[in-house]
Design a protein around this motif. Structure first.
Motif, PDB file in Angstrom:
ATOM      1  N   GLN A  71       0.823  -1.202   0.000  1.00  0.00           N
ATOM      2  CA  GLN A  71       0.000   0.000   0.000  1.00  0.00           C
ATOM      3  C   GLN A  71       0.861   1.258   0.000  1.00  0.00           C
ATOM      4  O   GLN A  71       0.507   2.251  -0.638  1.00  0.00           O
ATOM      5  CB  GLN A  71      -0.943   0.001   1.200  1.00  0.00           C
ATOM      6  CG  GLN A  71      -2.077  -0.991   1.054  1.00  0.00           C
ATOM      7  CD  GLN A  71      -2.986  -0.999   2.272  1.00  0.00           C
ATOM      8  OE1 GLN A  71      -2.558  -0.757   3.390  1.00  0.00           O
ATOM      9  NE2 GLN A  71      -4.264  -1.297   2.028  1.00  0.00           N
ATOM     10  N   ASN A  74       2.078   1.514  -3.580  1.00  0.00           N
ATOM     11  CA  ASN A  74       0.989   1.923  -4.462  1.00  0.00           C
ATOM     12  C   ASN A  74       0.692   3.414  -4.313  1.00  0.00           C
ATOM     13  O   ASN A  74       0.511   4.120  -5.300  1.00  0.00           O
ATOM     14  CB  ASN A  74      -0.261   1.091  -4.160  1.00  0.00           C
ATOM     15  CG  ASN A  74      -1.401   1.406  -5.093  1.00  0.00           C
ATOM     16  OD1 ASN A  74      -1.200   1.750  -6.253  1.00  0.00           O
ATOM     17  ND2 ASN A  74      -2.612   1.283  -4.593  1.00  0.00           N
ATOM     18  N   ASN A  77       3.654   5.462  -5.792  1.00  0.00           N
ATOM     19  CA  ASN A  77       3.654   5.394  -7.256  1.00  0.00           C
ATOM     20  C   ASN A  77       2.498   6.184  -7.849  1.00  0.00           C
ATOM     21  O   ASN A  77       2.656   6.845  -8.879  1.00  0.00           O
ATOM     22  CB  ASN A  77       3.601   3.946  -7.728  1.00  0.00           C
ATOM     23  CG  ASN A  77       4.938   3.266  -7.631  1.00  0.00           C
ATOM     24  OD1 ASN A  77       5.977   3.919  -7.539  1.00  0.00           O
ATOM     25  ND2 ASN A  77       4.932   1.950  -7.648  1.00  0.00           N
ATOM     26  N   SER A  78       1.335   6.133  -7.226  1.00  0.00           N
ATOM     27  CA  SER A  78       0.188   6.896  -7.720  1.00  0.00           C
ATOM     28  C   SER A  78       0.442   8.394  -7.600  1.00  0.00           C
ATOM     29  O   SER A  78       0.124   9.158  -8.508  1.00  0.00           O
ATOM     30  CB  SER A  78      -1.077   6.522  -6.953  1.00  0.00           C
ATOM     31  OG  SER A  78      -1.389   5.173  -7.145  1.00  0.00           O
TER      32      SER A  78
END
Length: 174
Positions: A71, A74, A77-78
């Motif tokens: 998480q 993620n 990276n987002s």
């Protein structure tokens, strides 16, 4: 048959348009921008709240839940991807703004005064683009630092999660 639009009272040689520019009150960009456009998905209008009832800004990023390394990765990276995309868009907007504002005549009639004013305004937007680019770099660095700081815990869990090695067949031994 389509005809080109001419302003009321404009002469065929454009004398009215030239006098309007000399009065320094004329401003008309070469394109129009529709700010209130709604995107459609498969013919359906977009919902005002964005994806899953969330606003547009929240739709760019996953929820900030950091209960696992995946998480964290993620989210970082987002954030990086969104910041890079926005940085490019804002930098392009700064260049377009500079080009549009450069054609507005300088009220004092200074040579290159309109370009200087346009550059001064667009510079602030370019700084925003630079800040978004730095945000993308920092998001990538955040995950890298997370990996370094929590390497021991990550490796401990990784080691446990691996399957035990199956014994290999040794064909030379008979």
């Amino acid at each position: 048959m389509a005809t080109a639009y001419t302003a009321p009272g404009s002469g065929a040689n454009g004398s009215q348009a030239k006098s309007a520019m000399n009065n320094k009150t004329w401003f008309a960009p070469g394109f129009t921008v529709n700010v209130n456009a709604n995107k459609t998905n498969n013919g359906m209008p977009a919902v005002a709240g964005g994806a899953n009832g969330r606003g547009r800004a929240e739709a760019l990023l996953p929820p900030p839940e950091f209960t696992s390394p995946g998480q964290v990765r993620n989210y970082c990276n987002s954030l990086r991807a969104a910041a890079v995309t926005l940085s490019i868009e804002v930098a392009m907007g700064a260049e377009i703004m500079k080009g549009v504002l450069a054609v507005v005549p300088d009220p004092e009639g200074r040579p290159f005064g309109s370009r200087a004013r346009a550059a001064k305004v667009a510079r602030k937007m370019q700084k925003s683009a630079d800040a978004l680019r730095d945000a993308a770099k920092n998001a990538a660095a955040c995950y890298s630092t997370f990996q370094q700081q929590y390497e021991e815990e990550i490796n401990r869990v990784r080691h446990r999660a691996r399957r035990p090695q199956q014994p290999a067949m040794n064909w030379a031994q008979q």
